[in-house]
Design a protein around this motif. Structure first.
Motif, mmCIF file in Angstrom:
data_model
loop_
_atom_site.group_PDB
_atom_site.id
_atom_site.type_symbol
_atom_site.label_atom_id
_atom_site.label_comp_id
_atom_site.label_asym_id
_atom_site.label_seq_id
_atom_site.Cartn_x
_atom_site.Cartn_y
_atom_site.Cartn_z
ATOM 1 N N ASN A 43 -35.581 -23.285 3.690
ATOM 2 C CA ASN A 43 -34.198 -22.801 3.703
ATOM 3 C C ASN A 43 -33.391 -23.256 4.909
ATOM 4 O OD1 ASN A 43 -33.731 -20.710 1.338
ATOM 5 N ND2 ASN A 43 -35.809 -20.365 2.095
ATOM 6 N N TYR A 44 -34.071 -23.544 6.017
ATOM 7 C CA TYR A 44 -33.349 -23.855 7.249
ATOM 8 C C TYR A 44 -33.705 -25.229 7.819
ATOM 9 C CZ TYR A 44 -32.381 -18.895 6.805
ATOM 10 O OH TYR A 44 -31.996 -17.670 6.320
ATOM 11 N N ASN A 45 -34.365 -26.061 7.019
ATOM 12 C CA ASN A 45 -34.632 -27.448 7.403
ATOM 13 C C ASN A 45 -35.392 -27.546 8.722
ATOM 14 O OD1 ASN A 45 -34.505 -30.218 6.834
ATOM 15 N ND2 ASN A 45 -32.718 -30.496 8.162
ATOM 16 N N ILE A 46 -36.385 -26.682 8.870
ATOM 17 C CA ILE A 46 -37.251 -26.706 10.052
ATOM 18 C C ILE A 46 -38.506 -27.496 9.700
ATOM 19 C CG2 ILE A 46 -38.746 -25.235 11.472
ATOM 20 C CD1 ILE A 46 -36.452 -23.103 11.229
ATOM 21 N N LYS A 47 -38.893 -28.425 10.574
ATOM 22 C CA LYS A 47 -40.033 -29.296 10.263
ATOM 23 C C LYS A 47 -41.341 -28.513 10.161
ATOM 24 C CE LYS A 47 -38.477 -33.839 11.885
ATOM 25 N NZ LYS A 47 -37.121 -33.577 12.386
ATOM 26 N N LYS A 48 -41.574 -27.599 11.101
ATOM 27 C CA LYS A 48 -42.788 -26.787 11.090
ATOM 28 C C LYS A 48 -42.457 -25.413 11.644
ATOM 29 C CE LYS A 48 -47.280 -25.985 10.785
ATOM 30 N NZ LYS A 48 -47.965 -25.962 9.460
ATOM 31 N N ALA A 49 -42.847 -24.365 10.915
ATOM 32 C CA ALA A 49 -42.604 -22.994 11.351
ATOM 33 C C ALA A 49 -43.938 -22.278 11.505
ATOM 34 C CB ALA A 49 -41.728 -22.261 10.337
ATOM 35 N N LEU A 50 -44.073 -21.524 12.589
ATOM 36 C CA LEU A 50 -45.283 -20.742 12.845
ATOM 37 C C LEU A 50 -44.893 -19.312 13.190
ATOM 38 C CD1 LEU A 50 -47.311 -23.246 15.083
ATOM 39 C CD2 LEU A 50 -47.736 -22.705 12.679
ATOM 40 N N LEU A 51 -45.377 -18.350 12.410
ATOM 41 C CA LEU A 51 -45.133 -16.943 12.729
ATOM 42 C C LEU A 51 -45.848 -16.571 14.019
ATOM 43 C CD1 LEU A 51 -45.364 -14.695 9.534
ATOM 44 C CD2 LEU A 51 -43.336 -15.567 10.694
ATOM 45 N N ILE A 205 -52.315 -24.420 20.080
ATOM 46 C CA ILE A 205 -51.939 -23.353 21.002
ATOM 47 C C ILE A 205 -51.864 -22.019 20.270
ATOM 48 C CG2 ILE A 205 -50.017 -22.487 22.408
ATOM 49 C CD1 ILE A 205 -49.503 -25.408 23.235
ATOM 50 N N TRP A 206 -51.335 -22.056 19.065
ATOM 51 C CA TRP A 206 -51.169 -20.868 18.208
ATOM 52 C C TRP A 206 -52.521 -20.249 17.851
ATOM 53 C CZ3 TRP A 206 -51.151 -20.820 12.393
ATOM 54 C CH2 TRP A 206 -50.456 -19.736 11.838
ATOM 55 N N GLU A 207 -53.537 -21.094 17.725
ATOM 56 C CA GLU A 207 -54.881 -20.657 17.328
ATOM 57 C C GLU A 207 -55.835 -20.634 18.519
ATOM 58 O OE1 GLU A 207 -56.275 -19.368 14.815
ATOM 59 O OE2 GLU A 207 -55.583 -20.150 12.886
ATOM 60 N N LYS A 208 -55.336 -20.068 19.640
ATOM 61 C CA LYS A 208 -56.176 -19.793 20.816
ATOM 62 C C LYS A 208 -56.714 -21.051 21.485
ATOM 63 C CE LYS A 208 -57.633 -15.797 18.117
ATOM 64 N NZ LYS A 208 -56.983 -16.318 16.890
ATOM 65 N N LEU A 233 -50.647 -15.637 16.698
ATOM 66 C CA LEU A 233 -50.291 -15.396 15.305
ATOM 67 C C LEU A 233 -50.429 -13.919 14.944
ATOM 68 C CD1 LEU A 233 -53.191 -16.774 13.058
ATOM 69 C CD2 LEU A 233 -53.328 -16.654 15.539
ATOM 70 N N PRO A 234 -49.515 -13.403 14.095
ATOM 71 C CA PRO A 234 -49.551 -11.990 13.711
ATOM 72 C C PRO A 234 -50.519 -11.748 12.557
ATOM 73 C CG PRO A 234 -47.677 -13.038 12.692
ATOM 74 C CD PRO A 234 -48.354 -14.091 13.533
ATOM 75 N N SER A 235 -50.806 -10.493 12.283
ATOM 76 C CA SER A 235 -51.658 -10.140 11.158
ATOM 77 C C SER A 235 -50.897 -10.301 9.848
ATOM 78 C CB SER A 235 -52.144 -8.695 11.282
ATOM 79 O OG SER A 235 -51.098 -7.793 10.944
ATOM 80 N N GLU A 236 -51.645 -10.338 8.746
ATOM 81 C CA GLU A 236 -51.035 -10.414 7.422
ATOM 82 C C GLU A 236 -50.210 -9.173 7.099
ATOM 83 O OE1 GLU A 236 -51.143 -12.885 4.445
ATOM 84 O OE2 GLU A 236 -50.856 -13.648 6.475
ATOM 85 N N ILE A 237 -50.507 -8.054 7.744
ATOM 86 C CA ILE A 237 -49.739 -6.823 7.512
ATOM 87 C C ILE A 237 -48.302 -7.011 7.984
ATOM 88 C CG2 ILE A 237 -49.513 -4.402 8.199
ATOM 89 C CD1 ILE A 237 -52.600 -4.296 8.226
ATOM 90 N N ILE A 238 -48.143 -7.604 9.160
ATOM 91 C CA ILE A 238 -46.795 -7.898 9.665
ATOM 92 C C ILE A 238 -46.103 -8.914 8.766
ATOM 93 C CG2 ILE A 238 -45.523 -8.977 11.569
ATOM 94 C CD1 ILE A 238 -47.550 -7.730 13.482
ATOM 95 N N ALA A 239 -46.835 -9.957 8.377
ATOM 96 C CA ALA A 239 -46.259 -11.002 7.531
ATOM 97 C C ALA A 239 -45.858 -10.451 6.166
ATOM 98 C CB ALA A 239 -47.246 -12.148 7.368
ATOM 99 N N ALA A 240 -46.647 -9.529 5.601
ATOM 100 C CA ALA A 240 -46.331 -8.933 4.303
ATOM 101 C C ALA A 240 -45.033 -8.134 4.382
ATOM 102 C CB ALA A 240 -47.484 -8.032 3.852
#
Length: 375
Positions: A43-51, A205-208, A233-240
């Motif tokens: 939706n926002y033309n971002i190459k890579k997004a990481l929560l 970096i995101w994965e420790k 990275l956040p838990s799936e509960i936050i992402a849900a």
């Protein structure tokens, strides 16, 4: 009491959280995480997004990706939240604060180039109230001096500059889903990577500091420690929870814009009877209705107005205190007077704005402000 903010639930947050729990995978980088990241990329033309677990974490990832170290300088506005600066201070950087514009709290792009030195590593811009900084000029300065640009788009989801989504223009960008934002997950954030040179390392970096993401894609036969990193990275509960909000983002945005526009129309209808300034939307920016604010004449007047509104059942609040004058950084600042930053710190007042605010509440708030100035 009309609160300043009230978190809005779109209806499916609990359902999606339960589905995440039932799936048997509630740690990070699962189904809902991928849905949310793809939403931003598509939706926002971002190459890579990481929560991330917060916008603060996303900013700290930016500092790691740029290898910020002792002696580096980072230019940013003083009128911002402390996380914008903390992320780089933690890596040893010197913060060089720039003033705000005359008519808007955003960084004054005409003041940036004079602050650049051989030690400057990055320019961090903050899209205050979801309104765009002058990104063409800022990117031109950055390219000329070979420095990176980070967009702190904490408040700027679904806002645009010359048709480009905020968060898609700088080399890196960050978003917030704190409960005070338009789209929420309680806590939560997102790192947007727009420069491809940072994509592979951002996942590590995101994965420790491990190449775990590559392992799960089948790109390596085992994963291990290959770089610095942390558990961002956040838990799936936050992402849900966040996914339920993103599914309803058009409705949420439409309602907020309707309320923001009502504020503007009703204040303008009063005309010159009020001696306050209204928000100015920069000419190349859209408006995502994150904040509706007024600018009082003085700090004392603002304090009196806050107390008056509280007596009428309305909770209005000021915003940032200038970082360059903070207890922590005052002695480290170079002594320049940042006139407009201090003006906004002393005079800006935010009014209630949230999805469930009623039209009659807006009318009541404007009426009470009018009565304050009449007397």
């Amino acid at each position: 009491m009309i609160p300043f903010n009230k978190p809005y639930l779109s209806g499916k947050e609990s359902e999606y959280i339960q589905l995440a729990v039932d799936s048997g995978m509630i740690s990070g980088n699962g189904n809902y995480t991928k849905k949310c990241q793809k939403f931003f990329e598509d939706n926002y033309n971002i190459k890579k997004a990481l929560l991330t677990t917060s916008c603060t974490d996303a900013l700290e990832m930016c500092a790691l990706l740029l290898n910020i170290k002792e002696g580096d300088e980072v230019i940013m506005p003083s009128y911002t939240f402390v996380s914008t600066a903390n992320a780089f201070v933690l890596r040893g950087a010197k913060i060089v604060f720039a003033d705000s514009k005359l008519d808007h709290p955003n960084i004054d792009e005409t003041k940036i180039e004079a602050l650049i030195t051989p030690k400057t590593k990055a320019i961090v811009v903050v899209h205050y109230a979801g309104c765009a900084c002058e990104m063409d000029a800022i990117m031109q300065i950055a390219n000329k001096h070979d420095v990176f640009v980070i967009e702190d788009a904490a408040q700027a989801i679904d806002s645009f500059y010359k048709g480009k989504a905020l968060g898609s223009i700088g080399h890196l960008a960050t978003f917030s889903f704190h409960e005070t934002k338009n789209i929420i997950s309680g806590e939560g954030g997102l790192l947007a990577i727009n420069d491809e040179q940072f994509i592979e390392r951002s996942e590590i970096i995101w994965e420790k500091g491990t190449n775990r993401s590559s392992f799960f894609r089948g790109e390596v036969d085992k994963y291990g420690w290959v770089d610095v990193g942390s558990s961002f990275l956040p838990s799936e509960i936050i992402a849900a929870f966040l996914w339920a909000q993103l599914e309803n983002s058009k409705d949420i945005q439409a309602k907020r814009i309707k309320l923001w526009s009502q504020y503007e129309q009703e204040f303008k209808a009063i005309g010159n009877t009020l001696e306050v300034d209204l928000p100015q939307i920069p000419k190349d920016s859209s408006n995502n209705a994150h904040i509706f604010y007024i600018i009082c004449k003085t700090n004392d007047e603002r304090t009196q107005l806050i107390n008056f509104l509280k007596s009428k059942g309305i909770y209005a609040v000021f915003h940032y205190l200038s970082l360059h004058k903070s207890e922590y950084y005052n002695g480290k600042h170079d002594g320049r007077t940042l006139t407009m930053t201090e003006e906004f710190s002393n005079r800006l007042l935010r009014l209630p704005l949230f999805y469930e605010l009623k039209s009659e509440d807006v009318t009541y708030i404007v009426k009470q402000i009018s009565e304050f100035y009449e007397h």
